[in-house]
Design a protein around this motif. Structure first.
Motif, PDB file in Angstrom:
ATOM      1  N   ARG A 169      25.606  67.589  34.607  1.00 12.04           N
ATOM      2  CA  ARG A 169      25.449  67.527  36.118  1.00 12.04           C
ATOM      3  C   ARG A 169      24.479  66.529  36.243  1.00 12.04           C
ATOM      4  NH1 ARG A 169      26.355  72.118  37.933  1.00 12.04           N
ATOM      5  NH2 ARG A 169      27.252  73.566  36.932  1.00 12.04           N
TER       6      ARG A 169
ATOM      7  N   GLY B 204      26.997  64.055  38.041  1.00 12.63           N
ATOM      8  CA  GLY B 204      27.596  63.938  39.060  1.00 12.63           C
ATOM      9  C   GLY B 204      29.090  62.838  38.460  1.00 12.63           C
ATOM     10  N   LYS B 205      28.365  62.977  38.035  1.00 18.83           N
ATOM     11  CA  LYS B 205      30.492  61.509  37.671  1.00 18.83           C
ATOM     12  C   LYS B 205      31.472  62.340  37.605  1.00 18.83           C
ATOM     13  CE  LYS B 205      29.184  62.545  33.041  1.00 18.83           C
ATOM     14  NZ  LYS B 205      27.462  63.268  33.380  1.00 18.83           N
TER      15      LYS B 205
ATOM     16  N   SER C 100      22.726  61.913  47.629  1.00 17.55           N
ATOM     17  CA  SER C 100      23.688  63.259  48.216  1.00 17.55           C
ATOM     18  C   SER C 100      25.087  62.161  47.834  1.00 17.55           C
ATOM     19  CB  SER C 100      24.241  62.385  49.714  1.00 17.55           C
ATOM     20  OG  SER C 100      23.867  61.436  50.572  1.00 17.55           O
TER      21      SER C 100
ATOM     22  N   LEU D 262      23.892  61.759  32.748  1.00 16.81           N
ATOM     23  CA  LEU D 262      22.925  63.287  31.930  1.00 16.81           C
ATOM     24  C   LEU D 262      24.165  63.929  32.538  1.00 16.81           C
ATOM     25  CD1 LEU D 262      19.211  63.755  32.237  1.00 16.81           C
ATOM     26  CD2 LEU D 262      20.926  62.796  30.245  1.00 16.81           C
TER      27      LEU D 262
ATOM     28  N   SER E  81      32.524  64.468  39.640  1.00 21.12           N
ATOM     29  CA  SER E  81      32.679  64.599  40.797  1.00 21.12           C
ATOM     30  C   SER E  81      32.586  62.961  42.128  1.00 21.12           C
ATOM     31  CB  SER E  81      31.095  64.751  42.431  1.00 21.12           C
ATOM     32  OG  SER E  81      30.842  65.825  41.967  1.00 21.12           O
TER      33      SER E  81
ATOM     34  N   ARG F 210      20.819  71.532  39.391  1.00 17.36           N
ATOM     35  CA  ARG F 210      21.659  71.997  39.500  1.00 17.36           C
ATOM     36  C   ARG F 210      22.856  72.610  39.629  1.00 17.36           C
ATOM     37  NH1 ARG F 210      24.031  65.450  40.674  1.00 17.36           N
ATOM     38  NH2 ARG F 210      22.139  64.755  41.968  1.00 17.36           N
TER      39      ARG F 210
ATOM     40  N   VAL G 104      25.979  58.184  47.126  1.00 19.28           N
ATOM     41  CA  VAL G 104      25.877  57.492  45.802  1.00 19.28           C
ATOM     42  C   VAL G 104      27.106  57.132  45.287  1.00 19.28           C
ATOM     43  CG1 VAL G 104      26.276  58.573  42.952  1.00 19.28           C
ATOM     44  CG2 VAL G 104      24.399  59.226  44.638  1.00 19.28           C
TER      45      VAL G 104
HETATM   46  P1  ADP Z   1      28.518  65.950  35.384  1.00 17.36           P
HETATM   47  O1  ADP Z   1      30.389  66.082  36.041  1.00 17.36           O
HETATM   48  O2  ADP Z   1      27.852  64.353  35.612  1.00 17.36           O
HETATM   49  O3  ADP Z   1      28.282  66.788  34.263  1.00 17.36           O
HETATM   50  P2  ADP Z   1      29.598  67.196  38.019  1.00 17.36           P
HETATM   51  O4  ADP Z   1      29.934  66.156  39.289  1.00 17.36           O
HETATM   52  O5  ADP Z   1      30.040  68.367  37.839  1.00 17.36           O
HETATM   53  O6  ADP Z   1      28.471  66.409  37.539  1.00 17.36           O
HETATM   54  O7  ADP Z   1      28.696  67.608  38.898  1.00 17.36           O
HETATM   55  C1  ADP Z   1      27.428  68.908  38.867  1.00 17.36           C
HETATM   56  C2  ADP Z   1      26.975  69.829  39.906  1.00 17.36           C
HETATM   57  O8  ADP Z   1      26.230  68.879  40.720  1.00 17.36           O
HETATM   58  C3  ADP Z   1      28.160  70.373  41.280  1.00 17.36           C
HETATM   59  O9  ADP Z   1      28.016  71.213  41.250  1.00 17.36           O
HETATM   60  C4  ADP Z   1      28.038  69.211  41.745  1.00 17.36           C
HETATM   61  O10 ADP Z   1      28.594  69.869  43.234  1.00 17.36           O
HETATM   62  C5  ADP Z   1      26.431  68.707  42.149  1.00 17.36           C
HETATM   63  N1  ADP Z   1      26.974  67.707  42.457  1.00 17.36           N
HETATM   64  C6  ADP Z   1      27.171  66.824  42.069  1.00 17.36           C
HETATM   65  N2  ADP Z   1      26.527  65.140  42.809  1.00 17.36           N
HETATM   66  C7  ADP Z   1      25.589  66.105  43.556  1.00 17.36           C
HETATM   67  C8  ADP Z   1      25.033  64.957  44.134  1.00 17.36           C
HETATM   68  N3  ADP Z   1      24.566  64.090  44.799  1.00 17.36           N
HETATM   69  N4  ADP Z   1      23.569  66.261  45.205  1.00 17.36           N
HETATM   70  C9  ADP Z   1      23.886  67.721  45.089  1.00 17.36           C
HETATM   71  N5  ADP Z   1      24.882  68.211  44.506  1.00 17.36           N
HETATM   72  C10 ADP Z   1      25.216  67.546  43.375  1.00 17.36           C
END
Ligand code: ADP
Ligand code: FDM
Ligand code: MG
Length: 212
Positions: free
Chosen positions: A19, A21-22, A182, A17, A24, A145, A186
């Motif tokens: 957010r 964390g993909k 965290s 979904l 990152s 998030r 992950v």
């Molecule tokens: P996606 O690409 O899946 O939409 P992002 O990597 O852009 O997700 O992360 C979305 C937000 O959540 C960012 O602000 C990121 O810093 C935060 N985030 C990512 N992984 C985690 C985690 N394991 N725990 C808490 N916050 C996270």
């Protein structure tokens, strides 16, 4: 296609979904692999840099409206236009870390109510990922998030439907990762699974095609 004995890079896809964390995790994984001396590139779909990708980007930012089936086919065409380069990279030994692929294509369009099998059809024959890392998180926790951005699909109700559609796509190439841990934990889970599949592909694991 690739013969079974040829060493190649691994095709790794991160799904989940909004957010979850993909993005990152893809960035962390790429720098880890490169530090290990493993040839790897980070890709993402949609690839907004192409003509088709530009149309998709306008649609996602709501500056253009498109019929649901039309935009579904554009997302698919955006993968097809990159598919020969994708296969060449794998054959050259480059591992690809890809942020979304056909699995997003089906899950997001089926969540709008389009027929599941109709959604799968245009991607039939594309290279299939060796490993799909599904970053599992509830829609509610993901939404908490920092809130969603302004793009289409970034709302809780729609994300709940997407989560249900993702579940229908899971097969033996998927590994579910607990995305509520965290960022570092992950990443550790991801690295373990990725190193195994890179080793398998370097020993000549055959490249499969969707949707088998
Ligand atoms: P996606 O690409 O899946 O939409 P992002 O990597 O852009 O997700 O992360 C979305 C937000 O959540 C960012 O602000 C990121 O810093 C935060 N985030 C990512 N992984 C985690 C985690 N394991 N725990 C808490 N916050 C996270
Ligand atoms: N998306 C992505 C689709 O609807 N179909 C697809 O085939 C793909 C690859 O586009 F909402 C959706 C999923 C998401 C948006 O957002 C892309 P990001 O932030 O670039 O991942
Ligand atoms: Mg992202």
């Amino acid at each position: 296609g690739l013969s079974a004995s040829e060493s190649r890079g691994a095709f790794i896809v991160l799904e989940g979904l909004d957010r979850s964390g993909k993005s990152s995790q893809c960035a962390n994984l790429l720098s880890f692999l490169n530090k290990q001396g493993i040839a790897a590139e980070a890709w993402r779909f949609p690839d907004r840099s192409t003509g088709i990708g530009n149309m998709i980007s306008s649609y996602l930012s709501s500056s253009a409206d498109l019929d649901d089936r039309t935009v579904h086919l554009l997302f698919s065409a955006n993968r097809w236009e990159k598919s020969s380069l994708l296969e060449t990279k794998l054959r050259e030994g480059t591992t690809l870390v890809v942020d979304r692929y056909s699995y997003s294509g089906v899950a997001f369009s089926a969540a709008k109510g389009l027929d599941f099998n109709w959604c799968k059809a245009p991607d039939e024959g594309l290279p299939a990922a060796d490993l799909v890392l599904y970053l599992n998180i509830s829609p509610e926790i993901a939404a908490a998030r920092g809130g969603y951005g302004a793009e289409r699909y970034e709302n809780l109700n729609f994300q709940k439907k997407v989560a249900n559609c993702y579940k229908r796509l899971q097969d033996s190439t998927w590994k579910t990762i607990d995305a509520t841990k965290s960022i570092d934990d992950v990443q550790e889970d991801i690295r373990k699974a990725v190193l195994l599949v890179i080793a398998k592909c370097s020993q000549g694991q055959e490249l499969h095609r969707l949707w088998s």
